[in-house]
Design a protein around this motif. Structure first.
Motif, mmCIF file in Angstrom:
data_model
loop_
_atom_site.group_PDB
_atom_site.id
_atom_site.type_symbol
_atom_site.label_atom_id
_atom_site.label_comp_id
_atom_site.label_asym_id
_atom_site.label_seq_id
_atom_site.Cartn_x
_atom_site.Cartn_y
_atom_site.Cartn_z
ATOM 1 N N PRO A 269 25.710 3.237 -16.280
ATOM 2 C CA PRO A 269 26.341 4.446 -15.635
ATOM 3 C C PRO A 269 26.814 5.535 -16.590
ATOM 4 N N VAL A 270 27.066 5.401 -17.858
ATOM 5 C CA VAL A 270 27.343 6.477 -18.707
ATOM 6 C C VAL A 270 26.042 7.352 -19.040
ATOM 7 N N VAL A 271 25.064 6.640 -19.079
ATOM 8 C CA VAL A 271 23.631 7.477 -19.229
ATOM 9 C C VAL A 271 23.145 8.237 -17.956
ATOM 10 N N GLY B 167 23.326 11.028 -10.871
ATOM 11 C CA GLY B 167 24.399 11.320 -11.979
ATOM 12 C C GLY B 167 25.791 11.162 -11.230
ATOM 13 N N SER B 168 25.823 11.294 -10.063
ATOM 14 C CA SER B 168 27.227 11.202 -9.483
ATOM 15 C C SER B 168 28.106 9.853 -9.832
ATOM 16 N N PRO B 169 29.193 9.644 -10.051
ATOM 17 C CA PRO B 169 29.942 8.762 -10.297
ATOM 18 C C PRO B 169 29.749 7.580 -9.275
ATOM 19 N N LEU B 170 29.796 7.925 -7.851
ATOM 20 C CA LEU B 170 29.656 6.721 -7.058
ATOM 21 C C LEU B 170 28.013 6.035 -7.296
ATOM 22 N N ILE B 171 27.136 6.909 -7.240
ATOM 23 C CA ILE B 171 25.950 6.364 -7.279
ATOM 24 C C ILE B 171 25.532 5.523 -8.763
ATOM 25 N N ALA B 172 26.045 6.375 -9.962
ATOM 26 C CA ALA B 172 25.841 5.828 -11.092
ATOM 27 C C ALA B 172 26.489 4.330 -11.322
ATOM 28 N N LEU B 173 27.759 4.148 -10.892
ATOM 29 C CA LEU B 173 28.616 2.876 -10.770
ATOM 30 C C LEU B 173 27.881 1.813 -9.850
ATOM 31 N N LEU B 174 27.725 2.427 -8.717
ATOM 32 C CA LEU B 174 27.200 1.486 -7.568
ATOM 33 C C LEU B 174 25.761 0.767 -8.084
ATOM 34 N N THR B 175 24.811 1.735 -8.927
ATOM 35 C CA THR B 175 23.604 1.113 -9.464
ATOM 36 C C THR B 175 24.136 0.166 -10.483
ATOM 37 N N PRO C 103 36.006 8.397 -18.421
ATOM 38 C CA PRO C 103 35.734 7.636 -17.206
ATOM 39 C C PRO C 103 34.720 6.446 -17.429
ATOM 40 N N PRO C 104 34.831 5.594 -16.354
ATOM 41 C CA PRO C 104 35.560 5.724 -15.223
ATOM 42 C C PRO C 104 37.175 4.893 -15.081
ATOM 43 N N HIS C 105 37.719 5.102 -15.972
ATOM 44 C CA HIS C 105 39.072 4.547 -15.972
ATOM 45 C C HIS C 105 39.692 5.469 -15.231
ATOM 46 N N PRO C 106 40.892 4.727 -14.634
ATOM 47 C CA PRO C 106 41.663 5.510 -13.672
ATOM 48 C C PRO C 106 42.202 6.975 -13.834
ATOM 49 N N GLY C 107 42.980 6.906 -15.061
ATOM 50 C CA GLY C 107 43.565 8.192 -15.646
ATOM 51 C C GLY C 107 42.723 9.397 -15.501
ATOM 52 N N PRO C 108 41.779 9.353 -16.306
ATOM 53 C CA PRO C 108 40.788 10.255 -16.558
ATOM 54 C C PRO C 108 40.110 10.739 -15.237
ATOM 55 N N LEU C 109 39.670 9.629 -14.498
ATOM 56 C CA LEU C 109 39.280 9.986 -13.022
ATOM 57 C C LEU C 109 39.849 11.122 -12.324
ATOM 58 N N VAL C 110 41.133 10.535 -12.004
ATOM 59 C CA VAL C 110 42.267 11.177 -11.393
ATOM 60 C C VAL C 110 42.562 12.734 -11.878
ATOM 61 N N ALA C 111 42.580 12.923 -13.358
ATOM 62 C CA ALA C 111 42.806 14.082 -13.923
ATOM 63 C C ALA C 111 41.678 15.062 -13.670
ATOM 64 N N ILE C 112 40.457 14.406 -13.754
ATOM 65 C CA ILE C 112 38.965 15.353 -13.472
ATOM 66 C C ILE C 112 39.076 15.966 -11.995
ATOM 67 N N ASP C 113 39.517 14.879 -11.057
ATOM 68 C CA ASP C 113 39.709 15.316 -9.696
ATOM 69 C C ASP C 113 40.790 16.347 -9.622
ATOM 70 N N ALA C 114 41.946 16.302 -10.113
ATOM 71 C CA ALA C 114 42.894 17.235 -10.001
ATOM 72 C C ALA C 114 42.681 18.649 -10.458
ATOM 73 N N VAL C 115 42.120 18.658 -11.824
ATOM 74 C CA VAL C 115 41.759 20.010 -12.207
ATOM 75 C C VAL C 115 40.397 20.492 -12.070
ATOM 76 N N GLY C 116 39.623 19.709 -11.295
ATOM 77 C CA GLY C 116 38.167 20.140 -10.948
ATOM 78 C C GLY C 116 37.247 20.205 -12.024
ATOM 79 N N ALA C 117 37.474 19.247 -13.074
ATOM 80 C CA ALA C 117 36.413 19.422 -14.146
ATOM 81 C C ALA C 117 35.284 18.659 -13.816
ATOM 82 N N ASN C 118 34.239 18.991 -14.648
ATOM 83 C CA ASN C 118 32.735 18.520 -14.362
ATOM 84 C C ASN C 118 32.862 17.041 -15.155
ATOM 85 N N LEU C 119 32.793 15.827 -14.534
ATOM 86 C CA LEU C 119 32.554 14.511 -14.972
ATOM 87 C C LEU C 119 31.719 14.116 -15.953
#
Length: 465
Positions: free
Chosen positions: A257-259, A286-294, A178-194
């Protein structure tokens, strides 16, 4: 949690949520996927439209009322775009700032200046890994092709010796991190921890990129010994800039954002108390939205302003970054709609029921499903989204680490054997001036290596985690 089989996961499975029988549902899935494949490959219809039509065909053959199928598709599309659309947009902005400011060129030039002839392939995979972290695969190719061609020409290297490591680094990032589209969608679909998926993705990505990149490039260079095509060397983004950001601050901005996301995952493991103040803070930070926005806001100063960009120039860069991802967002959204149609039709439950007697790893099953869809459609993103929807019920009883490994197994499968129905295949072929046969022997084999080595690493991790 030790290695789980599908049989164990299915032991407590509930009854299917649809009145349709397994045979009818199986036919519906095959019909829906077949329509998508036929429309994309034979009729060259855009994947967005193909996924809509395929979803409706799936619902109709499964015996669902048309209005219910439409509702399922719309719900899945909206949920997917809401969950990942903003993140994809933020990633695109960060990538555009990195490219236009000359930050990407600075990373490339600095690493190449310190690399010897022997370590050059290793330097290329490192560059691709760093630059490819926030950037889409196609954009990464466009950024790195000038570097690959120049290094190969000046150092008198075979193009494959330099090009394969760069492509491997980009492809591994695209499929697993992540944050590439494929992994993000898969994480959301299976409820995995990002955060956990990101951490384990890095663990899998490093050996995979090394084997499919610098090591395989030795053989690829023997099989296809070609020199850089002169006409394919474009100008670099920073050639017209008076100054560009420094190496250290550029790398720090890309990794920020990775850190932040990894810090959240680490705090979750160490504290493991949702009510604790520190954990609540890191849940936000550490939420993806805040990490990437920052990272985007920081990049406007560390990259944009450092390159001498005015506020207006930064605004234009941000605006230009969003237009190219419209197609990606639509495909990802439509893929989410197709996934939801699969779920609501009861296909996931069907897979649980049918696979009860299979002594097959859940992770391996997910990989095989993704491989099949990848070979049929040519799209890693479509393969990831569809496979995630099909195997999502298998994740219900998985631990946090195994849920993350399920996402990575799907990502590995989505990269298997790129061939003539994949846009990336033609992009690499044209940029490197190869024939179809040469592209199959190099690029396609490299993608297959990434997929196979990746799933082996995932299965090994599942034995010890």
């Amino acid at each position: 949690m030790t290695h789980l089989s599908v049989e164990m996961l299915a032991a407590d499975a509930t009854e299917p949520i649809t009145s349709a029988g397994h045979a009818q549902l199986g036919i519906a899935v095959l019909a829906g996927i077949a329509v998508i494949v036929l429309l994309i490959t034979k009729f060259k219809l855009h994947a967005f439209l193909s996924l809509i039509i395929g979803s409706l065909v799936l619902g109709a053959v499964a015996g669902a009322p048309l209005d219910k199928a439409i509702t399922s598709f719309s719900t899945g599309l909206g949920t997917t775009v809401a969950g990942t659309g903003v993140l994809i947009a933020l990633g695109a902005i960060l990538g555009k700032l990195l490219a236009d400011s000359g930050g990407a060129d600075q990373i490339v030039d600095t690493i190449l200046a310190k690399a010897s002839r022997r370590t050059m392939p290793w330097a290329m995979v490192l560059i691709a890994g760093i630059v490819g972290l926030p950037i889409f695969f196609e954009v990464g190719i466009v950024l790195l092709i000038p570097v690959v061609l120049l290094v190969a020409k000046r150092g008198n290297f075979s193009l494959m010796r330099i090009g394969i490591p760069a492509l491997a680094g980009l492809s591994v990032m695209h499929g697993l991190i992540p944050p590439h589209p494929g992994p993000l969608v898969a994480i959301d679909a299976v409820g995995a921890n990002l955060g956990v998926t990101l951490a384990l993705g890095v663990v899998v990505a490093i050996p995979t990129a090394i084997i499919a990149g610098p090591l395989f490039s030795r053989y690829a260079a023997r099989w296809v010994d070609i020199r850089p095509p002169e006409q394919m060397v474009p100008e670099r983004a920073s050639d017209d800039l008076e100054k560009r950001p420094g190496f250290g601050i550029t790398v720090a901005t890309v990794l920020l954002p990775v850190v932040m996301m990894l810090a959240k995952a680490l705090v979750d493991v160490v504290i493991d108390d949702p009510a604790a103040g520190a954990q609540r803070v890191f849940d936000v930070v550490g939420s993806p939205l805040i990490a990437l926005l920052t990272a985007v806001v920081v990049a406007m100063f560390t990259l944009g302003r450092a390159a001498g960009f005015t506020r207006g120039r930064i605004a234009v860069t941000v605006e230009k970054s969003l237009a190219p991802i419209a197609g990606v967002l639509l495909i990802v959204g439509a893929g989410g709609g197709f996934k939801q149609t699969l779920v609501d039709a009861g296909v996931g439950q069907m897979i649980l029921d049918v696979s009860k007697g299979w002594h097959l790893s859940t992770l391996l099953l997910a990989w095989l499903i993704a491989v099949t869809i990848r070979l049929a459609t040519g799209s890693a993103t479509v393969a990831t989204i569809s496979a995630a929807g099909l195997v999502a019920p298998l994740a219900a009883d998985l631990s946090t680490t195994h849920g993350a490994l399920l996402v990575l197994a799907i990502g590995c499968g989505s990269l298997f054997f790129s061939h003539v129905n994949d846009a990336g295949f033609w992009l690499v072929k044209e940029y490197f001036g190869m024939s179809v046969g040469q592209t199959l022997k190099t690029w396609s084999v490299m993608e297959t290596l990434i997929s196979v080595v990746g799933i082996i690493c995932v299965l090994l991790l599942s034995l010890v985690l």
